[in-house]
Design an enzyme around this catalytic site. Structure first.
Site, short mmCIF file in Angstrom:
data_model
loop_
_atom_site.label_atom_id
_atom_site.label_comp_id
_atom_site.label_asym_id
_atom_site.label_seq_id
_atom_site.Cartn_x
_atom_site.Cartn_y
_atom_site.Cartn_z
N THR A 78 0.82 -1.21 0.00
CA THR A 78 0.00 0.00 0.00
C THR A 78 0.85 1.26 0.00
O THR A 78 1.96 1.27 0.55
CB THR A 78 -0.92 0.03 1.24
OG1 THR A 78 -1.58 1.30 1.32
CG2 THR A 78 -0.12 -0.17 2.52
N TYR B 67 -1.63 0.29 10.09
CA TYR B 67 -1.88 -0.42 8.82
C TYR B 67 -0.68 -0.27 7.89
O TYR B 67 -0.12 -1.26 7.41
CB TYR B 67 -3.16 0.12 8.17
CG TYR B 67 -3.33 -0.32 6.74
CD1 TYR B 67 -3.38 -1.66 6.40
CD2 TYR B 67 -3.44 0.63 5.72
CE1 TYR B 67 -3.52 -2.05 5.07
CE2 TYR B 67 -3.60 0.24 4.40
CZ TYR B 67 -3.64 -1.10 4.08
OH TYR B 67 -3.78 -1.48 2.77
#
Length: 328
Positions: A118, A142
């Site tokens: 990501t 995250y």
């Protein structure tokens, strides 16, 4: 005999689209999913093996049964806000489970690994197009957990010859152009499906989280890539590894960001319906602007996005949203 590819999270949004793309490309996708967020209705392009990545014995059993030539790893927790409130959950689930999977793959002599990372690993870096050489400094658990998995892949490459392609991307949107697959989460947190729910009357309104960011209209800016284009890149990444090329990191994005308000405006044009909205406070961990370029993917993989136009992404999502949804 067609080669098998183990797809973790293959019943989820991106994973299910990847299974369809793999099937079309001549592979047999083996979906490995615990259905914590995935949908059994989305598993239709290869065998299903239900299991949890925390269960090493189950992983070893699946590797022995199918002897996959590669792993595509999508399974992960991915809610930024939740990762800020409960970081231990993200480090335990994302990182520990990835380590389990990597160790199982190495032991099974499955040395090709395609990883869904990501652009959240970059943190909040406004005013730049994020590329593979941009410094990684995540601002939430995250992004931090995904960066840790990238580090693991690098280390296992050096010590065990594990070859990997890492894709960094941020906002994936749209749905299968055939309306066979789509995006649905419980709870839903992604902008476009939330917006379409509000348009369809399935929720009272879309909440705009923060309108005072240092952007052109005060709302967050993100780079959107069509899910079909994204999974096409993953197939190209697999072929890259199969051809014997070295481990590589690729960013996948358009290089153009759209604000929340611009996405809302585009949806009005596509659906010819108004979007009820309410103004909310900023969410912890949200960056103001994340835009990812894909020059390396274009030049080295030959990746050419076909559907990553905002109106096409919203149109495909709207078509699936109206046609069918997964059963709760």
């Amino acid at each position: 005999m067609k080669p098998h590819v183990l797809v973790t999270g293959g019943a989820g949004y991106i994973g299910s689209h990847a299974c369809k793309a793999l099937s079309r490309a001549g592979y047999v996708p083996v979906c490995f999913d615990n259905f914590s967020t995935g949908w059994k209705e989305a598993v239709k392009f290869g065998p299903l093996e239900q299991g949890d990545l925390a269960d090493r014995a189950r992983l070893d059993e699946v590797f022995a049964k199918y002897q996959p030539i590669a792993v595509m790893h999508f399974a992960a927790l991915s809610l930024v806000g939740e990762s800020m409130q409960n970081p231990s959950k993200y480090w335990r689930t994302n990182v520990n489970c990835a380590l389990n999977l990597i160790e199982a793959a190495v032991e099974a002599d499955c040395k090709n690994f395609v990883f869904s990372s990501t652009c959240a690993t970059y943190g909040d870096q406004d005013g730049v197009v994020l590329d593979e050489d941009t410094e990684q400094r995540p601002i939430n658990a995250y992004g931090g957990s995904k960066r840790a998995i990238e580090d693991m892949l690098r280390d296992f490459g050096a010590s065990h010859g594990l070859n990997s392609v890492i894709f960094r991307y941020f906002n994936v949107a749209g749905a299968d152009p055939d309306a066979e697959l789509g995006e649905q989460h419980v709870p839903e947190t992604h902008l476009i499906p939330l917006m379409l729910d509000a348009i369809a009357g399935k929720r009272p309104a879309l909440t705009v989280f923060g309108s005072d960011y240092p952007t052109r209209d005060g709302t967050c800016i993100r780079d959107y890539v069509h899910v079909s284009d994204l999974v096409d890149a993953h197939v190209l990444g697999l072929k890259w590894l199969e051809s014997g090329k070295p481990s590589r990191v690729f960013c996948l994005g358009s290089g153009n960001g759209f604000s929340v308000r611009e996405v809302i405006d585009a949806s009005r044009t596509v659906t010819n319906r108004d979007v009820p909205i309410v103004e909310g406070e900023r969410r912890a961990g949200d960056a103001a602007c994340l835009v990812s370029g894909s020059k390396r993917a274009l030049e080295e993989l030959g990746w050419q996005p076909q559907r990553s136009d905002l109106s096409v992404m919203i149109g495909d999502a709207w078509r699936w949203h109206q046609a069918k949804e997964y059963e709760y």
